[in-house]
Design a protein around this motif. Structure first.
Motif, PDB file in Angstrom:
ATOM      1  N   ARG A  41     -16.327   3.374   5.195  1.00 40.59           N
ATOM      2  CA  ARG A  41     -15.094   4.178   5.200  1.00 40.59           C
ATOM      3  C   ARG A  41     -13.939   3.400   4.571  1.00 40.59           C
ATOM      4  O   ARG A  41     -13.853   2.178   4.695  1.00 40.59           O
ATOM      5  CB  ARG A  41     -14.773   4.570   6.649  1.00 40.59           C
ATOM      6  CG  ARG A  41     -13.411   5.191   6.806  1.00 40.59           C
ATOM      7  CD  ARG A  41     -13.378   6.396   7.718  1.00 40.59           C
ATOM      8  NE  ARG A  41     -11.975   6.834   7.900  1.00 40.59           N
ATOM      9  CZ  ARG A  41     -11.386   7.768   7.218  1.00 40.59           C
ATOM     10  NH1 ARG A  41     -12.042   8.420   6.277  1.00 40.59           N
ATOM     11  NH2 ARG A  41     -10.134   8.112   7.446  1.00 40.59           N
ATOM     12  N   ASP A  42     -13.053   4.119   3.891  1.00 39.49           N
ATOM     13  CA  ASP A  42     -11.869   3.467   3.313  1.00 39.49           C
ATOM     14  C   ASP A  42     -10.929   2.998   4.425  1.00 39.49           C
ATOM     15  O   ASP A  42     -10.662   3.742   5.378  1.00 39.49           O
ATOM     16  CB  ASP A  42     -11.114   4.441   2.399  1.00 39.49           C
ATOM     17  CG  ASP A  42     -11.876   4.729   1.116  1.00 39.49           C
ATOM     18  OD1 ASP A  42     -12.666   3.859   0.692  1.00 39.49           O
ATOM     19  OD2 ASP A  42     -11.701   5.821   0.549  1.00 39.49           O
ATOM     20  N   ALA A  43     -10.427   1.773   4.282  1.00 38.28           N
ATOM     21  CA  ALA A  43      -9.544   1.188   5.301  1.00 38.28           C
ATOM     22  C   ALA A  43      -8.089   1.131   4.835  1.00 38.28           C
ATOM     23  O   ALA A  43      -7.176   1.446   5.592  1.00 38.28           O
ATOM     24  CB  ALA A  43     -10.025  -0.217   5.662  1.00 38.28           C
ATOM     25  N   PHE A  44      -7.886   0.695   3.595  1.00 37.29           N
ATOM     26  CA  PHE A  44      -6.523   0.550   3.059  1.00 37.29           C
ATOM     27  C   PHE A  44      -6.469   1.069   1.639  1.00 37.29           C
ATOM     28  O   PHE A  44      -7.424   0.912   0.876  1.00 37.29           O
ATOM     29  CB  PHE A  44      -6.076  -0.928   3.080  1.00 37.29           C
ATOM     30  CG  PHE A  44      -5.840  -1.461   4.463  1.00 37.29           C
ATOM     31  CD1 PHE A  44      -4.588  -1.343   5.063  1.00 37.29           C
ATOM     32  CD2 PHE A  44      -6.864  -2.060   5.180  1.00 37.29           C
ATOM     33  CE1 PHE A  44      -4.366  -1.808   6.353  1.00 37.29           C
ATOM     34  CE2 PHE A  44      -6.655  -2.532   6.476  1.00 37.29           C
ATOM     35  CZ  PHE A  44      -5.400  -2.403   7.059  1.00 37.29           C
ATOM     36  N   SER A  45      -5.329   1.684   1.312  1.00 35.70           N
ATOM     37  CA  SER A  45      -5.122   2.212  -0.036  1.00 35.70           C
ATOM     38  C   SER A  45      -3.747   1.763  -0.519  1.00 35.70           C
ATOM     39  O   SER A  45      -2.774   1.793   0.236  1.00 35.70           O
ATOM     40  CB  SER A  45      -5.192   3.737   0.003  1.00 35.70           C
ATOM     41  OG  SER A  45      -4.750   4.276  -1.235  1.00 35.70           O
ATOM     42  N   ILE A  86       0.912  -4.478   0.659  1.00 34.69           N
ATOM     43  CA  ILE A  86      -0.041  -4.432  -0.455  1.00 34.69           C
ATOM     44  C   ILE A  86      -1.408  -4.837   0.107  1.00 34.69           C
ATOM     45  O   ILE A  86      -1.500  -5.301   1.244  1.00 34.69           O
ATOM     46  CB  ILE A  86       0.365  -5.389  -1.615  1.00 34.69           C
ATOM     47  CG1 ILE A  86       0.573  -6.823  -1.100  1.00 34.69           C
ATOM     48  CG2 ILE A  86       1.629  -4.887  -2.313  1.00 34.69           C
ATOM     49  CD1 ILE A  86       0.858  -7.847  -2.202  1.00 34.69           C
ATOM     50  N   LEU A  87      -2.472  -4.653  -0.662  1.00 33.73           N
ATOM     51  CA  LEU A  87      -3.830  -4.908  -0.170  1.00 33.73           C
ATOM     52  C   LEU A  87      -4.033  -6.357   0.275  1.00 33.73           C
ATOM     53  O   LEU A  87      -4.836  -6.640   1.168  1.00 33.73           O
ATOM     54  CB  LEU A  87      -4.859  -4.543  -1.246  1.00 33.73           C
ATOM     55  CG  LEU A  87      -4.918  -3.051  -1.615  1.00 33.73           C
ATOM     56  CD1 LEU A  87      -5.821  -2.834  -2.821  1.00 33.73           C
ATOM     57  CD2 LEU A  87      -5.391  -2.209  -0.427  1.00 33.73           C
ATOM     58  N   GLN A  88      -3.294  -7.288  -0.338  1.00 33.08           N
ATOM     59  CA  GLN A  88      -3.453  -8.698   0.041  1.00 33.08           C
ATOM     60  C   GLN A  88      -3.021  -8.938   1.486  1.00 33.08           C
ATOM     61  O   GLN A  88      -3.489  -9.879   2.131  1.00 33.08           O
ATOM     62  CB  GLN A  88      -2.628  -9.602  -0.896  1.00 33.08           C
ATOM     63  CG  GLN A  88      -3.129  -9.661  -2.331  1.00 33.08           C
ATOM     64  CD  GLN A  88      -2.506  -8.586  -3.224  1.00 33.08           C
ATOM     65  OE1 GLN A  88      -2.392  -7.428  -2.822  1.00 33.08           O
ATOM     66  NE2 GLN A  88      -2.117  -8.950  -4.440  1.00 33.08           N
ATOM     67  N   ASN A 280      -5.262   3.468   6.162  1.00 37.13           N
ATOM     68  CA  ASN A 280      -3.838   3.153   6.009  1.00 37.13           C
ATOM     69  C   ASN A 280      -3.423   3.315   4.553  1.00 37.13           C
ATOM     70  O   ASN A 280      -3.940   2.609   3.683  1.00 37.13           O
ATOM     71  CB  ASN A 280      -3.571   1.694   6.416  1.00 37.13           C
ATOM     72  CG  ASN A 280      -3.199   1.519   7.869  1.00 37.13           C
ATOM     73  OD1 ASN A 280      -2.044   1.659   8.256  1.00 37.13           O
ATOM     74  ND2 ASN A 280      -4.192   1.195   8.692  1.00 37.13           N
ATOM     75  N   ILE A 281      -2.506   4.237   4.279  1.00 40.85           N
ATOM     76  CA  ILE A 281      -1.931   4.349   2.928  1.00 40.85           C
ATOM     77  C   ILE A 281      -0.702   3.434   2.898  1.00 40.85           C
ATOM     78  O   ILE A 281       0.296   3.712   3.565  1.00 40.85           O
ATOM     79  CB  ILE A 281      -1.493   5.796   2.617  1.00 40.85           C
ATOM     80  CG1 ILE A 281      -2.634   6.776   2.879  1.00 40.85           C
ATOM     81  CG2 ILE A 281      -0.922   5.892   1.198  1.00 40.85           C
ATOM     82  CD1 ILE A 281      -3.516   7.097   1.734  1.00 40.85           C
ATOM     83  N   LEU A 282      -0.802   2.346   2.153  1.00 37.95           N
ATOM     84  CA  LEU A 282       0.279   1.357   2.127  1.00 37.95           C
ATOM     85  C   LEU A 282       1.363   1.774   1.135  1.00 37.95           C
ATOM     86  O   LEU A 282       1.088   1.994  -0.046  1.00 37.95           O
ATOM     87  CB  LEU A 282      -0.267  -0.017   1.744  1.00 37.95           C
ATOM     88  CG  LEU A 282      -1.342  -0.595   2.678  1.00 37.95           C
ATOM     89  CD1 LEU A 282      -1.822  -1.952   2.159  1.00 37.95           C
ATOM     90  CD2 LEU A 282      -0.836  -0.722   4.109  1.00 37.95           C
ATOM     91  N   ILE A 283       2.585   1.875   1.636  1.00 36.71           N
ATOM     92  CA  ILE A 283       3.733   2.179   0.774  1.00 36.71           C
ATOM     93  C   ILE A 283       4.484   0.865   0.561  1.00 36.71           C
ATOM     94  O   ILE A 283       5.042   0.304   1.496  1.00 36.71           O
ATOM     95  CB  ILE A 283       4.658   3.233   1.422  1.00 36.71           C
ATOM     96  CG1 ILE A 283       3.858   4.479   1.852  1.00 36.71           C
ATOM     97  CG2 ILE A 283       5.811   3.592   0.479  1.00 36.71           C
ATOM     98  CD1 ILE A 283       3.238   5.274   0.728  1.00 36.71           C
ATOM     99  N   THR A 284       4.454   0.365  -0.672  1.00 43.92           N
ATOM    100  CA  THR A 284       5.034  -0.958  -0.939  1.00 43.92           C
ATOM    101  C   THR A 284       6.548  -0.917  -0.941  1.00 43.92           C
ATOM    102  O   THR A 284       7.208  -1.824  -0.453  1.00 43.92           O
ATOM    103  CB  THR A 284       4.512  -1.491  -2.292  1.00 43.92           C
ATOM    104  OG1 THR A 284       3.088  -1.466  -2.257  1.00 43.92           O
ATOM    105  CG2 THR A 284       4.975  -2.917  -2.531  1.00 43.92           C
ATOM    106  N   ASN A 285       7.102   0.143  -1.516  1.00 45.87           N
ATOM    107  CA  ASN A 285       8.566   0.231  -1.593  1.00 45.87           C
ATOM    108  C   ASN A 285       9.056   1.608  -1.146  1.00 45.87           C
ATOM    109  O   ASN A 285       9.331   2.480  -1.963  1.00 45.87           O
ATOM    110  CB  ASN A 285       9.039  -0.056  -3.026  1.00 45.87           C
ATOM    111  CG  ASN A 285      10.551   0.049  -3.143  1.00 45.87           C
ATOM    112  OD1 ASN A 285      11.275  -0.003  -2.144  1.00 45.87           O
ATOM    113  ND2 ASN A 285      11.044   0.216  -4.352  1.00 45.87           N
ATOM    114  N   PRO A 286       9.181   1.803   0.189  1.00 42.79           N
ATOM    115  CA  PRO A 286       9.594   3.131   0.674  1.00 42.79           C
ATOM    116  C   PRO A 286      11.020   3.498   0.290  1.00 42.79           C
ATOM    117  O   PRO A 286      11.410   4.651   0.394  1.00 42.79           O
ATOM    118  CB  PRO A 286       9.454   3.000   2.203  1.00 42.79           C
ATOM    119  CG  PRO A 286       9.481   1.538   2.480  1.00 42.79           C
ATOM    120  CD  PRO A 286       8.917   0.855   1.276  1.00 42.79           C
TER     121      PRO A 286
END
Length: 562
Positions: A41-45, A86-88, A280-286
């Motif tokens: 399953r996808d964990a982070f995007s 971010i993914l890192q 988790n959909i990561l938003i880098t710069n909300p």
């Protein structure tokens, strides 16, 4: 406090009075269970690139092996992470935890002064830093204990697209100041090196520290709240038990716009949803609201967490109202008070009630959450969650009756071990039997719902971040043109509160612009004063203490200058 615990009879169906903290020995045990259970399953995007639970497992194990095998760091060593969403971030986070290290979450927007204090105080031996902020690290690293530096660019794990992202950020948008850290290793090289080493398997217990989470606590200078594996496991399970009935395993898509270095996002998004197999959909710069809304359009999200300013910002961004909200069934607000007007508008636009939660860095963070089947916003911070006791105490530390106003006290397995190397500060907020003084003034109704009335401390809450007047005043006093200064919070429609300075000048020629420039150099964005007022004198007590409350209570302050 009475033993009835009135809140228990108002718990949502299926929420237990107690959770079993012994189900997991550590945060790592939770993660490793999820890595196995949800492998495909996808964990982070991030920026359209997705990593599965299996891939996060492999990469974080490589990073753990790099820390122990290559850098020879030991269990309990501190590793600072200075990254946005971010993914890192999850790879570094989970890798450090799997190596038995203590994670020091570091705000990427820190000034050199703020960064130096945190690195020095924590004794961090290593840091993972984004290229965009490496120039700040360069200024102070020689004065800290940091021996190992790992650098990375936003696009480094995004494949071919990432090359373009990194190029645009550096050469077109000029968002990566040049820096020189000759000893630094690239994140991808660290992973490649770690892949050749054996992954560590440290023995971890509830007593081991997982995070040094920095907060001003009760006084100005930032202190590291020692959050143990036991604290974090407890809060993951408490929050999971509370929201679990509303969620479906392997189905949830959560929008993670609050930075993961903030305790609310770290626990609620980064950890609780891992246990559920969520994405988790990561938003880098909300702050780039149009791009944020575009991301929401493409994500079919079911959960969003945030602070009041984030929800308000989305509501005021063109196009948000036409996002598909058909899957959205949980909107959770924390970090600062949710305003009624925002909550009501959110419900009208999205069809989903905005439920308020309450917590502190010192409680890992959740202490109270509203039932998620609320029909409408109720102005309360909710009910104490499983295994948590809450009481309202008087000034002389006596429990008060229902409806009386006093200091909110919290007791439970999520309450921190104490402040890192600050027994004096710990003693101020933790009683011998483990009750935490929150410094918030509150009352409880007959059903166990808690309402925040005011703050005991002079803390200012800007967009969910704590700003401590002591720190602001101490730094502004270093300006040679300043004789006296007081910092208070004033209402702000965008950020809830903003910092306002009252200054008595030593140099009559000092200007507001000059002082604002000084603040830009010394404070990260949310700490900077939005307004500055010059005075001939500041109100003081009979022992000469500046009375911030009097400044707050003034109805019509009259400026002496600009």
């Amino acid at each position: 406090m009475s033993n009835q615990r009135p809140w228990l009879s108002h718990y949502p169906d299926g929420v237990p009075a107690q959770i079993d903290i012994n189900q997991y020995a550590s945060v790592v045990a939770v993660l490793e269970e999820s890595f196995q259970r949800y492998r495909e399953r996808d964990a982070f995007s991030s920026f359209g690139k997705r990593l599965s639970y299996g891939e996060i497992d492999t990469l974080s194990a490589q990073f753990a092996a790099y820390l122990t095998g290559e850098l020879k760091l030991a269990k309990g060593d501190r590793v600072a992470i200075m990254l946005p969403n971010i993914l890192q971030y999850p790879i570094a986070l989970f890798g450090a935890l799997r190596a038995g290290m203590v994670v020091v979450n570091t705000n990427p927007m820190y000034t050199a002064r703020e960064l130096k204090h945190q690195l020095e105080d924590s004794g961090a031996a290593a840091i993972v830093v984004l290229d965009n902020f490496a120039a700040t690290l360069q200024q102070v690293v020689a004065e800290t204990h940091v021996k190992h530096i790992v650098t990375t660019g936003i696009g480094d794990l995004l494949g071919l697209k990432g090359v373009a992202v990194n190029f645009v950020l550096k050469h077109v948008k000029k968002m990566v100041p040049s820096y020189s850290l000759p000893q630094a290793v690239r994140f991808k090289d660290a992973l490649a090196t770690g892949a050749k080493q054996a992954a560590p398997k440290p023995s971890l217990t509830h007593q081991d520290i997982a995070f040094l989470q920095y907060t001003g606590g009760t006084t100005g200078v930032a202190k590291g709240a020692m959050l143990t594996h036991g604290n974090m496991v407890a809060n993951m399970m408490q929050a999971g038990a509370w929201i679990g009935a509303n969620l479906t395993e392997e189905r949830e898509i959560v929008i993670t716009a609050l930075p993961l270095y903030h305790i609310f996002s770290l626990t609620a998004n980064g950890l609780v949803f891992m246990r559920l197999g969520g994405l988790n959909i990561l938003i880098t710069n909300p702050r780039d609201m149009p791009a944020f809304v575009k991301e929401l359009r493409n994500s079919h999200f079911s959960v969003i967490t945030g602070v009041n300013t984030l929800f308000n910002g989305l509501l005021n961004t063109p196009g948000f109202e036409s996002v598909d909200f058909s899957n959205l069934h949980l909107s959770l607000g924390g970090g600062m008070a949710v305003q009624r007007a925002v909550a009501e508008r959110w419900k009208k636009v999205t069809g989903c009630t905005l439920a308020e939660a309450y917590g502190l860095t010192e409680t890992s963070p959740a202490a109270c959450i509203n039932p998620l089947d609320l029909k409408e916003y109720n102005g309360s911070i909710g009910l104490p969650i499983s295994s948590t006791d809450v009481a309202i105490w008087s000034e002389d530390n006596q429990p008060l009756a229902i409806g009386e106003v006093g200091e909110l006290m919290v007791h439970g397995p999520q309450v921190m071990k104490g402040y890192w190397q600050r027994p004096d500060e710990t003693a101020k907020v933790l009683t011998d039997d483990g009750w935490l003084h929150t410094g918030d003034i509150a009352k409880m109704d007959e059903n166990g719902y808690v309402y925040i009335v005011d703050r005991k401390k002079d803390m200012i809450l800007v967009s969910g971040f704590n700003v401590y007047p002591n720190e602001i005043e101490d730094t502004v006093m270093k300006h040679p043109g300043v004789a006296e200064v007081a910092a208070i919070g004033v209402p702000d429609e965008h950020s809830g509160e903003a910092v306002k300075l009252f200054v008595v000048r030593k140099d009559p020629n000092l200007t507001i612009d000059e002082l604002k420039q000084f603040c830009r150099e010394n404070f990260t964005g949310y700490k900077r004063p939005k307004s500055i007022e010059f005075r001939d004198a500041l109100p003081k007590s009979n022992v000469g203490k500046i009375l911030r409350r009097e400044l707050r209570d003034e109805k019509k302050p009259s400026a002496v200058a600009g």
